[in-house]
Design a protein around this motif. Structure first.
Motif, PDB file in Angstrom:
ATOM      1  N   GLN A 137      44.496  48.403  43.611  1.00 43.86           N
ATOM      2  CA  GLN A 137      43.579  47.279  43.766  1.00 43.86           C
ATOM      3  C   GLN A 137      43.871  46.162  42.769  1.00 43.86           C
ATOM      4  O   GLN A 137      43.844  44.978  43.113  1.00 43.86           O
ATOM      5  N   SER A 138      44.167  46.510  41.536  1.00 41.82           N
ATOM      6  CA  SER A 138      44.366  45.481  40.510  1.00 41.82           C
ATOM      7  C   SER A 138      45.539  44.567  40.859  1.00 41.82           C
ATOM      8  O   SER A 138      45.493  43.359  40.579  1.00 41.82           O
ATOM      9  N   ARG A 139      46.580  45.113  41.463  1.00 39.46           N
ATOM     10  CA  ARG A 139      47.746  44.297  41.794  1.00 39.46           C
ATOM     11  C   ARG A 139      47.402  43.262  42.855  1.00 39.46           C
ATOM     12  O   ARG A 139      47.696  42.075  42.713  1.00 39.46           O
ATOM     13  N   GLY A 140      46.761  43.700  43.924  1.00 39.95           N
ATOM     14  CA  GLY A 140      46.426  42.776  45.000  1.00 39.95           C
ATOM     15  C   GLY A 140      45.339  41.784  44.612  1.00 39.95           C
ATOM     16  O   GLY A 140      45.439  40.595  44.918  1.00 39.95           O
ATOM     17  N   TRP A 141      44.313  42.253  43.912  1.00 36.61           N
ATOM     18  CA  TRP A 141      43.184  41.374  43.615  1.00 36.61           C
ATOM     19  C   TRP A 141      43.519  40.349  42.528  1.00 36.61           C
ATOM     20  O   TRP A 141      42.930  39.273  42.491  1.00 36.61           O
ATOM     21  N   ARG A 142      44.469  40.658  41.667  1.00 35.63           N
ATOM     22  CA  ARG A 142      44.928  39.629  40.724  1.00 35.63           C
ATOM     23  C   ARG A 142      45.678  38.531  41.452  1.00 35.63           C
ATOM     24  O   ARG A 142      45.534  37.342  41.122  1.00 35.63           O
ATOM     25  N   LEU A 143      46.502  38.912  42.432  1.00 31.54           N
ATOM     26  CA  LEU A 143      47.169  37.911  43.257  1.00 31.54           C
ATOM     27  C   LEU A 143      46.137  37.048  43.972  1.00 31.54           C
ATOM     28  O   LEU A 143      46.286  35.820  44.066  1.00 31.54           O
ATOM     29  N   TYR A 144      45.093  37.685  44.453  1.00 22.58           N
ATOM     30  CA  TYR A 144      44.027  36.951  45.141  1.00 22.58           C
ATOM     31  C   TYR A 144      43.326  35.983  44.171  1.00 22.58           C
ATOM     32  O   TYR A 144      43.052  34.827  44.525  1.00 22.58           O
ATOM     33  N   ALA A 145      43.060  36.434  42.959  1.00 24.03           N
ATOM     34  CA  ALA A 145      42.436  35.562  41.962  1.00 24.03           C
ATOM     35  C   ALA A 145      43.326  34.365  41.643  1.00 24.03           C
ATOM     36  O   ALA A 145      42.844  33.228  41.502  1.00 24.03           O
ATOM     37  N   ASP A 146      44.638  34.600  41.542  1.00 22.63           N
ATOM     38  CA  ASP A 146      45.567  33.489  41.307  1.00 22.63           C
ATOM     39  C   ASP A 146      45.503  32.473  42.454  1.00 22.63           C
ATOM     40  O   ASP A 146      45.580  31.259  42.219  1.00 22.63           O
ATOM     41  N   HIS A 147      45.369  32.972  43.672  1.00 19.88           N
ATOM     42  CA  HIS A 147      45.274  32.070  44.824  1.00 19.88           C
ATOM     43  C   HIS A 147      44.011  31.212  44.726  1.00 19.88           C
ATOM     44  O   HIS A 147      44.057  30.001  44.996  1.00 19.88           O
TER      45      HIS A 147
END
Length: 377
Positions: A137-147
């Motif tokens: 989860q941390s990998r995907g949701w950090r990418l989402y936060a960057d977006h």
């Protein structure tokens, strides 16, 4: 109750079939459309293994259990499957449910290949028995936060229900946006109805609302209320957990469900195998296959490779995770133990941030992507 499986317990040669347990959410409150897609991928994978001669001439049999998004039911299913003599267990979509299944599999020394659940801490301690195909989860949701940050959003509201998964997602988002001057505003989706939620969004001056809630309820009523509220005309609605991936979202919400970014675990292009699998999945599903269906197929691809090379002994299967090197529908699959991972992990499959095109809600747009990369073991 023994649920439908892909073959009889004994193949035509008289040799016992190799049984693999399959955990899928097929009834409410589980996300049943995700469950159908996961099962379609698992079943297609098993059928193709058997059409190619099985595992050393033995049939591969799926023994399916409906978890209904219930952790206790999933743990009980793992116990039952272990008693039935399965070589391994695969599947599950819901993170909290998969965590319960992984913990029980670890305790019972049963190999578990998690196909779709992303919670970082899938087990409480390091284990050799569990491997995972999807990124944490941390990998995907950090990418989402960057977006979100890259799109100019600094006041980000989350409408969340009580769950370890949603609480973890909120923490990941907060930890990532706070150093960039952002704010995460927590709203209780259980205490606020959609109208009251919209009032809070206006009062708190949120520019983005993330749906950390179940699907279809209450996610879709919240979207409808926010889209119809003139005060929120500029609000971005997001769903990092992937609710808009499924056809029910588009058919129910129509244009209101477009332009809602979500995480999708697909590469820019499927492999040659993936394109072939896509065609077969379209034949057996009433809608286009989601990334969850490919995860199911890849789970069987991995297990078949392990069973052929290392046999059906559970300890040998678990010992084989670091030796997996097989072509999947979405890239080359290899497992390692990245820093902080308690399980064997495909590091890392591709990630996309996608939404439905407002001009054509049945079509997806890729807004941001991170290609597959490999981490040494």
């Amino acid at each position: 109750m023994i649920e439908p499986s892909t073959s009889s317990p004994e193949d035509r040669s008289g040799s016992p079939a190799i049984r693999v347990g399959a955990l899928v959410p097929l009834s409410r409150p589980g996300w049943t459309e995700a469950g159908r897609h996961l099962l379609a991928g698992l079943e297609l994978g098993a059928e193709e293994v058997n059409e190619a001669g099985g595992i050393g001439g033995r049939t591969l049999e799926l023994v399916v259990r409906d978890t209904a998004a219930d952790p206790q039911r999933a743990a009980a299913a793992v116990e039952e499957l272990a008693e039935l003599g399965v070589a391994a267990v695969a599947g599950e979509y819901h993170s909290v449910v998969a965590r319960a299944a992984a913990g029980r599999a670890d305790a019972l020394a049963v190999p578990f290949l998690c196909s779709s659940a992303v919670l970082d801490e899938l087990t409480e301690h390091d284990t050799q028995w569990v491997a995972r195909l999807c990124p944490p989860q941390s990998r995907g949701w950090r990418l989402y936060a960057d977006h979100l940050l890259g799109s100019g959003h600094r006041r980000i509201a989350v409408a969340a229900q009580p769950s370890v998964y949603w609480a973890t997602g909120t923490r990941i988002l907060r930890d990532h946006v706070l150093p960039h001057g952002g704010t995460v505003i927590e709203l209780d989706a259980g205490a606020l109805d959609p109208t009251a939620l919209c009032d809070e969004l206006v009062r708190r001056r949120a520019t983005a609302l993330l749906l950390l809630v179940g699907h279809p309820e209450p996610a879709m009523p919240i979207v409808t209320a926010a889209r119809r509220d003139e005060r929120l005309a500029g609000l971005l609605i997001g769903a990092p957990a992937g609710q808009p991936e499924f056809t029910q979202w588009a058919t129910t919400l129509g244009a209101d469900g477009a332009a809602v970014p979500f995480l999708r675990y697909l590469p820019e292009r499927l492999t040659r195998l993936g394109l072939r699998v896509e065609a077969h999945l379209r034949d057996r599903l009433p809608e286009a296959p989601s990334f969850v269906a490919y995860e199911g197929y890849d789970a069987i691809t991995v297990l078949a490779d392990v069973l052929r090379s290392h046999g059906t002994d559970r300890k040998r299967i678990a010992a084989a995770w670091p030796h997996v090197d097989v072509e999947g529908t979405r890239g080359r699959i290899r497992f390692s133990r990245p820093s902080g991972s308690r399980v064997w992990q495909w590091a890392w499959p591709s990630l996309q941030i996608t939404d439905r095109d407002p001009a054509h809600p049945g079509r997806f747009r890729v807004l941001s992507a991170k290609a597959q990369d490999d981490v040494a073991g």
